[in-house]
Design an enzyme around this catalytic site. Structure first.
Site, PDB file in Angstrom:
ATOM      1  N   GLU A  29       0.848  -1.189   0.000  1.00  0.00           N
ATOM      2  CA  GLU A  29       0.000   0.000   0.000  1.00  0.00           C
ATOM      3  C   GLU A  29       0.888   1.244   0.000  1.00  0.00           C
ATOM      4  O   GLU A  29       1.758   1.379   0.860  1.00  0.00           O
ATOM      5  CB  GLU A  29      -0.899  -0.001   1.241  1.00  0.00           C
ATOM      6  CG  GLU A  29      -1.895  -1.159   1.243  1.00  0.00           C
ATOM      7  CD  GLU A  29      -2.444  -1.489   2.631  1.00  0.00           C
ATOM      8  OE1 GLU A  29      -2.933  -2.620   2.821  1.00  0.00           O
ATOM      9  OE2 GLU A  29      -2.358  -0.630   3.542  1.00  0.00           O
ATOM     10  N   LEU A  58      -6.109  -1.508  -0.291  1.00  0.00           N
ATOM     11  CA  LEU A  58      -5.921  -1.640   1.151  1.00  0.00           C
ATOM     12  C   LEU A  58      -6.438  -3.016   1.561  1.00  0.00           C
ATOM     13  O   LEU A  58      -7.562  -3.159   2.035  1.00  0.00           O
ATOM     14  CB  LEU A  58      -6.696  -0.517   1.848  1.00  0.00           C
ATOM     15  CG  LEU A  58      -6.210  -0.088   3.235  1.00  0.00           C
ATOM     16  CD1 LEU A  58      -6.741   1.301   3.561  1.00  0.00           C
ATOM     17  CD2 LEU A  58      -6.615  -1.075   4.312  1.00  0.00           C
ATOM     18  N   GLU A  60      -4.535  -6.493   3.157  1.00  0.00           N
ATOM     19  CA  GLU A  60      -3.320  -7.231   3.521  1.00  0.00           C
ATOM     20  C   GLU A  60      -3.375  -8.692   3.111  1.00  0.00           C
ATOM     21  O   GLU A  60      -2.365  -9.280   2.740  1.00  0.00           O
ATOM     22  CB  GLU A  60      -3.078  -7.127   5.033  1.00  0.00           C
ATOM     23  CG  GLU A  60      -2.422  -5.824   5.472  1.00  0.00           C
ATOM     24  CD  GLU A  60      -3.368  -4.640   5.468  1.00  0.00           C
ATOM     25  OE1 GLU A  60      -4.603  -4.881   5.490  1.00  0.00           O
ATOM     26  OE2 GLU A  60      -2.912  -3.497   5.445  1.00  0.00           O
ATOM     27  N   GLN A  82       1.980  -2.401   5.849  1.00  0.00           N
ATOM     28  CA  GLN A  82       2.281  -1.017   6.217  1.00  0.00           C
ATOM     29  C   GLN A  82       2.642  -0.842   7.687  1.00  0.00           C
ATOM     30  O   GLN A  82       3.473  -0.007   8.017  1.00  0.00           O
ATOM     31  CB  GLN A  82       1.105  -0.132   5.855  1.00  0.00           C
ATOM     32  CG  GLN A  82       1.496   1.334   5.714  1.00  0.00           C
ATOM     33  CD  GLN A  82       0.451   2.102   4.941  1.00  0.00           C
ATOM     34  OE1 GLN A  82      -0.582   2.469   5.498  1.00  0.00           O
ATOM     35  NE2 GLN A  82       0.705   2.330   3.668  1.00  0.00           N
ATOM     36  N   PHE A  83       2.043  -1.606   8.556  1.00  0.00           N
ATOM     37  CA  PHE A  83       2.418  -1.634   9.975  1.00  0.00           C
ATOM     38  C   PHE A  83       2.208  -3.056  10.459  1.00  0.00           C
ATOM     39  O   PHE A  83       1.265  -3.725  10.028  1.00  0.00           O
ATOM     40  CB  PHE A  83       1.557  -0.676  10.826  1.00  0.00           C
ATOM     41  CG  PHE A  83       1.904   0.764  10.629  1.00  0.00           C
ATOM     42  CD1 PHE A  83       1.284   1.501   9.634  1.00  0.00           C
ATOM     43  CD2 PHE A  83       2.860   1.384  11.430  1.00  0.00           C
ATOM     44  CE1 PHE A  83       1.624   2.835   9.444  1.00  0.00           C
ATOM     45  CE2 PHE A  83       3.204   2.713  11.239  1.00  0.00           C
ATOM     46  CZ  PHE A  83       2.576   3.448  10.244  1.00  0.00           C
ATOM     47  N   ILE A  87      -1.164  -7.004  10.241  1.00  0.00           N
ATOM     48  CA  ILE A  87      -0.840  -8.289   9.641  1.00  0.00           C
ATOM     49  C   ILE A  87      -1.945  -9.319   9.822  1.00  0.00           C
ATOM     50  O   ILE A  87      -1.986 -10.338   9.130  1.00  0.00           O
ATOM     51  CB  ILE A  87       0.486  -8.834  10.205  1.00  0.00           C
ATOM     52  CG1 ILE A  87       1.061  -9.851   9.216  1.00  0.00           C
ATOM     53  CG2 ILE A  87       0.278  -9.479  11.575  1.00  0.00           C
ATOM     54  CD1 ILE A  87       2.493 -10.136   9.421  1.00  0.00           C
ATOM     55  N   PRO A  89      -5.116  -9.733   8.972  1.00  0.00           N
ATOM     56  CA  PRO A  89      -5.833 -10.290   7.802  1.00  0.00           C
ATOM     57  C   PRO A  89      -4.961 -11.154   6.918  1.00  0.00           C
ATOM     58  O   PRO A  89      -5.462 -11.979   6.168  1.00  0.00           O
ATOM     59  CB  PRO A  89      -6.293  -9.030   7.039  1.00  0.00           C
ATOM     60  CG  PRO A  89      -6.229  -7.920   8.018  1.00  0.00           C
ATOM     61  CD  PRO A  89      -5.117  -8.255   8.954  1.00  0.00           C
ATOM     62  N   HIS A 129      -0.675   0.643  15.437  1.00  0.00           N
ATOM     63  CA  HIS A 129       0.511   1.009  14.680  1.00  0.00           C
ATOM     64  C   HIS A 129       1.803   0.737  15.443  1.00  0.00           C
ATOM     65  O   HIS A 129       2.863   1.138  15.000  1.00  0.00           O
ATOM     66  CB  HIS A 129       0.476   2.505  14.330  1.00  0.00           C
ATOM     67  CG  HIS A 129      -0.570   2.873  13.320  1.00  0.00           C
ATOM     68  ND1 HIS A 129      -1.914   2.752  13.562  1.00  0.00           N
ATOM     69  CD2 HIS A 129      -0.466   3.369  12.063  1.00  0.00           C
ATOM     70  CE1 HIS A 129      -2.597   3.155  12.502  1.00  0.00           C
ATOM     71  NE2 HIS A 129      -1.751   3.538  11.578  1.00  0.00           N
TER      72      HIS A 129
END
Lengths: 325, 444
Positions: A29, A58, A60, A82-83, A87, A89, A129
């Site tokens: 992403e 968007l 994952e 992204q963070f 994770i 999903p 995050h």
């Protein structure tokens, strides 16, 4: 030679490998047009084109699944989550397919991919995050989990991860992204996976840590040195599989062990290290093993996060406790 | 006048579209009061007033797109520097030293321009930065095999090279670890520390030479049950009966009694013909007990208590083929010599015939060992609890002694008196012995 931050080192490792191996592709992403929310992939899409650096929706699960598909068909994807907190999903794809593709197909299909993501807290970010979930992934057979603690190791270990024929989860400590600069040779040299890195030699106590906690641990070692305590500091670097031999060799020498990690205490990787040392070096220990860890709660929001993340004082207290026995 | 620029609204976005103003020129507004709504790529957000003041000008109309960092609204007069408005990211947009990564860019264009706003390098939060340079040397893998892995130099498969370090120590084969430290079970370490025992003086008997708890205990000579003690030899006969009883009672005596001995000689020069040595001895002991009752007593070390006994029951050590037996001649103080002699004979026969009853062995108040019938002059007889005294009589001999200023040869009986000094004083013992001597030395 150039002085670079960790994020720049990661960017250069991408660029070097993509320039020398046309099968390496990037997806995630905001990685293409925006160069990544932390700028880890900045400039790559301009340099290598939209086919090789792709912005995904968007999703994952889709990112992980696409990476698996690409990897089994001859590409070497470096996919970004992204963070680390995002994770979940993707765990279905990671656990049910990525980690077991080689096993399931008896080696006919493999996943030479890297799934990289920011790791840990301390950056005043909103919920989800700041997670440190390495224990979840380390527990799963078929995954290699790597976490650099310096720009040089980020560069060398990422190259090694991309070149590795099996899946590597690459955790990048977010609060180290821009903290310091280090001179590196942008020469494509990889660093060895599956070994600890000894950052400081000592004789009174062994400190094992990784990621952003390396910074606090080295600071604690300096403080203890001024009190006459000689600390050996090992950067675990590869969190799974663990290089037990180096740790054991150090503990046999010092007789004392303190493990430091930001992730919560319960069933963290520190427990695995402690159990193995107890199994194989119990008679060399002069004091019980100590772990300095995050608390067994959800990591709090910004105003409290530095109460959660272990600080230098908690580390020095733990070391002194092992010496008091 | 003071201009307030559109702050970074926290998503790293470059611009926002004005949706609606909530204030007008000339309005006096308070700090934190919502001034306008703007729409970013992600959401419609309210922008609060950074301070209180009077609105002088609005820099845009609904529908206008304002770049982050561009002027948004103007206030009258010089006002304090704007508090960081909106999100934390806004304040840190100034604090962060932007490090736009340089990339080899074949198209000659840079990353999308952020115009006047600093590139925070993150869409959320605050990634800390400093000007510090990291200088380190990192060794990959185990000590002997590791090579420096700094500056991205290749660490050369160090994990697979055989290390010089002896990992056998780790796997339990060597008694000392590589650096000479002792390998000891944690419980053994703790016990050694408690007993102030130096571990380096112990030999480990655990697997691989590890020092275990038993090693520490053995070194400390802590008393443990006999069955657990290490035998000095194998293949011996196990003691039974009288021998076993003697072993046990002598061990008990050794562990408890404080033996002290006095020696003297009875001069039998004046004895008439036909004296019965044994009955004379028994009578003399009774005389001693009468003079010093303290030696005819029982003592219990555990309770530190003493019982003076009313009658004299002398246990007489008898040697048999099975071992030592001590039958008791009761009420010596009130029996005639004839009765005593009968009793002595009865018990001696019973001992030989192994018909001594438990009753014959009970209630001894003081003991006699007449070893002199065989050999030996003086001895250190052993006091057996609960009694507190034992008299040993040695072999009669004709000794040369001085009588006034003459040399004479007299028949003498050596005497060895052992008493338990926990409850009998030297004075008491000496007086006892003096009385025994006086009685023995009478002619009849």
């Amino acid at each position: 030679m150039a002085k670079v931050t960790m994020i720049e080192a990661i960017n250069r490792a991408h660029a070097w490998e993509m320039a020398h191996d046309s099968t390496v592709v990037v997806l995630g992403e905001d990685v293409g047009l925006n160069g990544g929310v932390f700028r880890a992939t900045a400039g790559l899409q301009e340099q290598f084109g939209k086919d090789r650096v792709q912005d995904t929706p968007l999703a994952e699960g889709m990112i992980a699944g696409m990476a698996i598909g690409m990897a089994t068909q001859g590409l070497r994807p470096v996919a970004e989550i992204q963070f680390m907190g995002f994770i979940y999903p993707a765990l279905d794809q990671i656990g049910n397919h990525m980690a077991r593709m080689r096993n399931r197909t008896r080696g006919r299909l493999t996943c030479p991919l890297v799934l990289r993501m920011p790791h840990g807290g301390g950056i005043h970010a909103p919920e989800h995050h700041s997670e440190s979930l390495e224990a979840l992934l380390a527990h799963h057979a078929g995954l290699r989990v790597v976490c650099p603690s310096s720009p040089a190791r980020a560069y060398g270990l990422l190259l090694a991860a991309i070149r590795d024929p099996d899946p590597v989860i690459f955790l990048e400590p977010a609060r180290l992204y821009r903290l310091v600069k280090q001179e590196i040779n942008d020469d494509g040299q990889a660093l060895p996976l599956d070994v600890c890195y000894r950052l400081r030699e000592g004789s009174d106590v062994t400190l094992v840590t990784w990621g952003a906690m390396v910074t606090e641990t080295l600071r604690a070692a300096d403080k203890l040195e001024s009190e006459g305590v000689s600390c050996e500091v090992l950067d675990l670097a590869t969190l799974s599989p663990i290089d037990h031999d180096t740790i054991l060799e150090s503990v046999v020498k010092t007789g004392r062990l303190v493990v430091v990690h930001e992730a919560p205490r319960n069933c963290g990787i520190g427990a695995e290290i402690a159990a193995t040392v107890a199994e194989r070096a119990l008679y060399d220990l002069h004091a019980p093993i100590k772990r300095v860890t995050g608390y067994d709660t959800i990591i709090p929001l910004s105003r409290l996060e530095h109460d959660y993340i272990p600080n230098t004082a908690r580390i020095t207290d733990a070391v002194r406790a092992t010496l008091a026995e | 006048m003071t201009i307030f620029n559109l702050p970074d609204l926290g998503e790293g976005l470059a611009e926002a579209e004005i949706v609606r103003w909530h204030v007008n020129v000339g309005d006096r507004i308070a700090v934190d009061q919502p001034m306008l709504a703007v729409e970013t790529a992600k959401a419609v957000v309210e922008v609060p007033a950074p301070f209180s003041g009077v609105v002088k000008a609005l820099h845009g109309q609904p529908g206008d797109v304002i770049a982050t960092g561009a002027p948004l609204i103007e206030f009258e007069g010089m006002l304090p520097t704007a508090r960081p408005g909106g999100t934390a990211a806004a304040s840190t947009a100034q604090a962060i030293a932007p490090t736009a990564p340089r990339t080899a860019n074949s198209h000659g264009t840079s990353a999308p321009s952020r115009a006047s706003a600093a590139d925070a390098g993150t869409v959320v939060g605050n990634v800390p930065t400093s000007e510090e340079e990291l200088i380190e040397t990192a060794y990959a893998g185990r000590h002997a095999a590791g090579t420096p892995a700094a500056h991205g130099r290749h660490g050369a498969n160090s994990a697979n090279q055989p290390g010089a370090t002896n990992l056998n120590a780790v796997n339990g084969a060597a008694p000392h670890s590589a650096n000479g430290r002792l390998r000891a079970a944690p419980a053994a370490r703790a016990l050694a520390k408690k007993l102030s025992i130096d571990l380096t003086r112990l030999a480990g008997t655990g697997r691989g030479g590890v020092i275990v708890v038993d090693d520490v205990i053995a070194h400390a000579n802590i008393a443990r049950s006999p069955s657990e003690q290490t035998p000095a030899f194998t293949g011996g006969e196990k003691l039974r009966g009288l021998r076993r009883a003697m072993a046990q009672s002598m061990a008990l005596a050794r562990d408890n009694v404080t033996n002290c001995s006095i020696y003297d000689d009875a001069d039998l020069h004046h004895w008439r013909e036909g004296q019965d040595f044994t009955t004379r001895l028994l009578r003399a002991i009774a005389a001693g007990c009468q003079a010093e009752p303290a030696l005819n007593a029982w003592f219990d070390g555990a309770t530190q208590s003493r019982r003076l006994l009313p009658h004299v029951h002398i246990g007489m050590a008898v040697d048999t083929s099975e071992g030592l037996i001590v039958p008791v001649i009761r009420n010596v103080d009130s029996r005639s010599p004839t009765e005593l002699r009968q009793e002595i004979d009865r018990l001696k026969h019973a001992a030989r015939d192994r018909t001594v009853t438990p009753d014959d062995l009970r209630h001894v108040s003081i003991m006699l060992s007449n070893f002199g019938m065989i050999a030996g002059r003086y001895a250190t007889p052993v006091v057996v609890p609960p009694t507190v005294a034992i008299l040993g009589s040695g072999r009669l001999s004709r000794d040369v002694i001085a009588v006034e200023d003459r040399i004479e040869a007299h028949l003498r009986m050596p005497l060895s008196l052992t008493f338990d000094h926990r409850c009998v004083t030297g004075g008491e013992a000496a007086r006892f012995l003096a009385a025994v001597l006086r009685d023995l030395e009478k002619d009849t």
